[in-house]
Design a protein around this motif. Structure first.
Motif, PDB file in Angstrom:
ATOM      1  N   MET A 240       0.939  -1.213   0.261  1.00  0.00           N
ATOM      2  CA  MET A 240      -0.116  -0.068  -0.051  1.00  0.00           C
ATOM      3  C   MET A 240       0.975   1.432   0.161  1.00  0.00           C
ATOM      4  O   MET A 240       1.984   1.126   0.254  1.00  0.00           O
ATOM      5  N   VAL A 241       0.149   2.454  -0.358  1.00  0.00           N
ATOM      6  CA  VAL A 241       0.772   3.625  -0.434  1.00  0.00           C
ATOM      7  C   VAL A 241      -0.253   4.687   0.192  1.00  0.00           C
ATOM      8  O   VAL A 241      -1.182   4.847  -0.257  1.00  0.00           O
ATOM      9  N   ARG A 242       0.396   5.643   0.950  1.00  0.00           N
ATOM     10  CA  ARG A 242      -0.235   6.666   1.467  1.00  0.00           C
ATOM     11  C   ARG A 242       0.291   7.913   0.504  1.00  0.00           C
ATOM     12  O   ARG A 242       1.351   8.275   0.530  1.00  0.00           O
ATOM     13  N   TRP A 243      -0.834   8.506  -0.238  1.00  0.00           N
ATOM     14  CA  TRP A 243      -0.515   9.494  -1.328  1.00  0.00           C
ATOM     15  C   TRP A 243      -0.917  10.846  -0.853  1.00  0.00           C
ATOM     16  O   TRP A 243      -2.001  10.793  -0.505  1.00  0.00           O
ATOM     17  N   ILE A 244      -0.104  11.787  -0.819  1.00  0.00           N
ATOM     18  CA  ILE A 244      -0.176  13.186   0.027  1.00  0.00           C
ATOM     19  C   ILE A 244       0.244  14.137  -0.985  1.00  0.00           C
ATOM     20  O   ILE A 244       1.146  14.078  -1.546  1.00  0.00           O
ATOM     21  N   ARG A 245      -0.937  15.216  -0.857  1.00  0.00           N
ATOM     22  CA  ARG A 245      -0.429  16.362  -1.528  1.00  0.00           C
ATOM     23  C   ARG A 245      -0.638  17.513  -0.660  1.00  0.00           C
ATOM     24  O   ARG A 245      -1.519  17.696  -0.215  1.00  0.00           O
ATOM     25  N   VAL A 246       0.294  18.503  -0.769  1.00  0.00           N
ATOM     26  CA  VAL A 246       0.116  19.700  -0.070  1.00  0.00           C
ATOM     27  C   VAL A 246       0.694  20.814  -0.709  1.00  0.00           C
ATOM     28  O   VAL A 246       1.452  20.729  -1.822  1.00  0.00           O
ATOM     29  N   LEU A 311       3.562  19.881  -3.424  1.00  0.00           N
ATOM     30  CA  LEU A 311       4.509  18.976  -2.902  1.00  0.00           C
ATOM     31  C   LEU A 311       3.698  17.434  -2.840  1.00  0.00           C
ATOM     32  O   LEU A 311       2.714  17.191  -2.096  1.00  0.00           O
ATOM     33  N   GLU A 312       4.314  16.440  -3.627  1.00  0.00           N
ATOM     34  CA  GLU A 312       3.449  15.331  -3.733  1.00  0.00           C
ATOM     35  C   GLU A 312       4.644  14.324  -2.979  1.00  0.00           C
ATOM     36  O   GLU A 312       5.697  14.112  -3.426  1.00  0.00           O
ATOM     37  N   ILE A 313       3.961  13.566  -1.906  1.00  0.00           N
ATOM     38  CA  ILE A 313       4.906  12.604  -1.209  1.00  0.00           C
ATOM     39  C   ILE A 313       3.989  11.422  -0.738  1.00  0.00           C
ATOM     40  O   ILE A 313       2.940  11.353  -0.774  1.00  0.00           O
ATOM     41  N   THR A 314       4.749  10.215  -0.723  1.00  0.00           N
ATOM     42  CA  THR A 314       4.238   8.981  -0.406  1.00  0.00           C
ATOM     43  C   THR A 314       4.799   8.387   0.693  1.00  0.00           C
ATOM     44  O   THR A 314       6.219   8.659   0.748  1.00  0.00           O
ATOM     45  N   LYS A 315       4.116   7.510   1.293  1.00  0.00           N
ATOM     46  CA  LYS A 315       4.828   6.563   2.486  1.00  0.00           C
ATOM     47  C   LYS A 315       4.427   5.098   1.966  1.00  0.00           C
ATOM     48  O   LYS A 315       3.001   4.856   1.919  1.00  0.00           O
ATOM     49  N   ASN A 316       5.345   4.400   1.763  1.00  0.00           N
ATOM     50  CA  ASN A 316       5.041   2.831   1.583  1.00  0.00           C
ATOM     51  C   ASN A 316       4.623   2.171   2.892  1.00  0.00           C
ATOM     52  O   ASN A 316       5.260   2.541   3.865  1.00  0.00           O
ATOM     53  N   TYR A 317       3.747   1.134   2.784  1.00  0.00           N
ATOM     54  CA  TYR A 317       3.476   0.352   3.940  1.00  0.00           C
ATOM     55  C   TYR A 317       2.615  -0.840   3.710  1.00  0.00           C
ATOM     56  O   TYR A 317       2.123  -1.102   2.480  1.00  0.00           O
ATOM     57  N   ASN A 318       2.825  -1.842   4.543  1.00  0.00           N
ATOM     58  CA  ASN A 318       1.736  -3.067   4.484  1.00  0.00           C
ATOM     59  C   ASN A 318       0.958  -2.809   5.467  1.00  0.00           C
ATOM     60  O   ASN A 318       0.613  -2.090   6.346  1.00  0.00           O
ATOM     61  N   PRO A 319      -0.530  -3.486   5.255  1.00  0.00           N
ATOM     62  CA  PRO A 319      -1.659  -3.334   6.112  1.00  0.00           C
ATOM     63  C   PRO A 319      -1.241  -3.290   7.420  1.00  0.00           C
ATOM     64  O   PRO A 319      -1.981  -2.623   8.410  1.00  0.00           O
TER      65      PRO A 319
END
Length: 415
Positions: A240-246, A311-319
């Motif tokens: 999974m990816v938490r996809w963020i824009r600020v 700014l587009e940033i992401t954090k990868n993770y598993n559930p």
């Protein structure tokens, strides 16, 4: 203005737009000799117009022949044949992957275009050992590499933002995306190459074997050989990816936050920036589809035509890591100086994030808005000059244009 100067400017503009061509058609005997080469694939001599365009759509050069190689030996035999014609031959050769060159680099006026995607039939091989890697054809698409490696829970470390490109194509350039600050460009994550040289020889090279050729071919724009196979380093793939824009209204805060994030020991996995005029749309552009959860809009973002930086940033993770991910993301966001109420985020699968641009491509193709001219310029700007550049370019030029994305990738030169 003197007439001679006017004529000069007209010719200059035509050349700059790539519409003036000087195509030399090879002798019929040359084409006959190509047709006689013993190949696993075949040549096309008539239906070649599809090889006379590229993504840039600024230049059009008609080739004399298109090679559809059935094997690497076909490419070597063809290049060797042209080399043996001698230095007085005007026949040129260009390797064409998915045709995403911008100024005709994958075309060959009156020459031979090698359709590298014909090599995609060569089976990929994934090694999932202690130092995992995948061996894949230079004509294979990165999206197919991703699908294959994910079967083993693995993925390449560094990407481009658009995955429907060939391995040989991006490795002949650099392969830059939001992961470059950490892993370097794609060319920094290759263990070995197979290359057809300008003499038509098939050579295996790596940092230890034929190293000069290895380093010259990576990012060499095809001038040192044709990449026919690459061994690409892999890493465990997240689910999974938490996809963020600020959003930022101040360039200094924007770029300083980027620099802080790429220098931090624990940081986001993907960091990229956009330059936006409000009227062009804040959340979406042709490059990606972003559907935020619980967006908070403010009227100040909508129509005043100010330059805004995203700014587009992401954090990868598993559930099972979701709680820790939330804590890390919140801690990092608390250190940023983005505009209040401009935080947007969504959670998507890893493959959905990496292949995000393709979904927009499909929509634009349906509207007839994809195959248009794509003038494009990539610049590497040192940290010491970025504020001057932003003031002169974003502050003065940008407001008169609303077409196409302007991206800012923060990178560490050590990578």
């Amino acid at each position: 203005m003197k007439p001679s100067l006017v004529q000069f400017l007209k010719v200059f503009l035509l050349l700059a737009l790539g519409r003036v061509t000087n195509t030399q058609v090879p002798d019929q005997d040359v084409l006959v000799s190509l047709g006689k080469l013993p190949l696993d694939g075949h040549f096309s001599f008539h239906d070649v117009s599809t090889a006379a365009w590229d993504f840039g759509n600024l230049s059009s050069f008609m080739p004399a022949a298109v090679l559809h190689p059935g094997s690497v030996d076909d490419i070597a035999a063809t290049v060797r044949h042209v080399f043996l014609m001698g230095e007085h031959s005007t026949l040129t050769v260009a390797a064409r992957g998915h045709g995403h060159s911008l100024r005709g680099q994958s075309q060959a006026a009156g020459g031979i275009v090698i359709k590298m995607e014909s090599l995609r039939s060569v089976k990929m091989r994934v090694n999932s050992g202690a130092s995992p890697y995948v061996d894949a054809s230079g004509g294979e698409l990165w999206i197919n590499v991703l699908h294959e490696t994910l079967k083993y829970g693995l993925a390449p470390k560094s990407w481009t933002d658009y995955l429907h490109l060939t391995i040989g194509g991006t490795l002949s350039n650099a392969g830059v995306s939001g992961q470059t600050f950490r892993h370097g460009p794609q060319i920094s994550n290759v263990n070995e190459l197979e290359i057809v040289t300008g003499r038509g020889e098939i050579v295996t090279c790596s940092p230890e074997q034929n190293s000069d050729l290895f380093h010259a071919a990576l990012g060499g724009l095809g001038q040192f050989g044709i990449i026919t196979r690459a061994r690409i380093a892999l890493e465990p793939a997240p689910k999974m990816v938490r996809w963020i824009r600020v959003l930022y209204s101040d360039f200094a805060s924007f770029t300083e936050d980027q620099e802080m994030l790429i220098s931090a020991e624990r940081t986001f996995d993907y960091i990229e920036g956009f330059v936006i005029i409000n009227r062009t749309g804040i959340l979406n552009n042709w490059r990606s589809s972003f559907n935020p959860q619980d967006p908070v809009w403010a009227s100040q973002f909508e129509s005043d035509r100010r330059v805004i930086f995203s700014l587009e940033i992401t954090k990868n993770y598993n559930p099972e890591e979701a709680e820790n991910m939330e804590q890390e993301v919140n801690n990092l966001l608390s250190q940023l100086r983005y505009m209040p109420l401009s935080l947007f985020h969504t959670d998507v699968t890893y493959i959905e994030f990496l292949d995000r641009v393709h979904s927009s491509e499909v929509k634009l193709r349906a509207k007839g808005m994809w195959e248009v001219p794509h003038p494009w310029l990539n610049l590497i700007i040192p940290r010491s000059s970025i504020h001057t550049f932003a003031r002169e370019v974003f502050g003065k030029i940008l407001k008169d244009s609303s077409n196409g994305p302007i991206m800012i990738y923060p990178v560490n030169k050590s990578r």
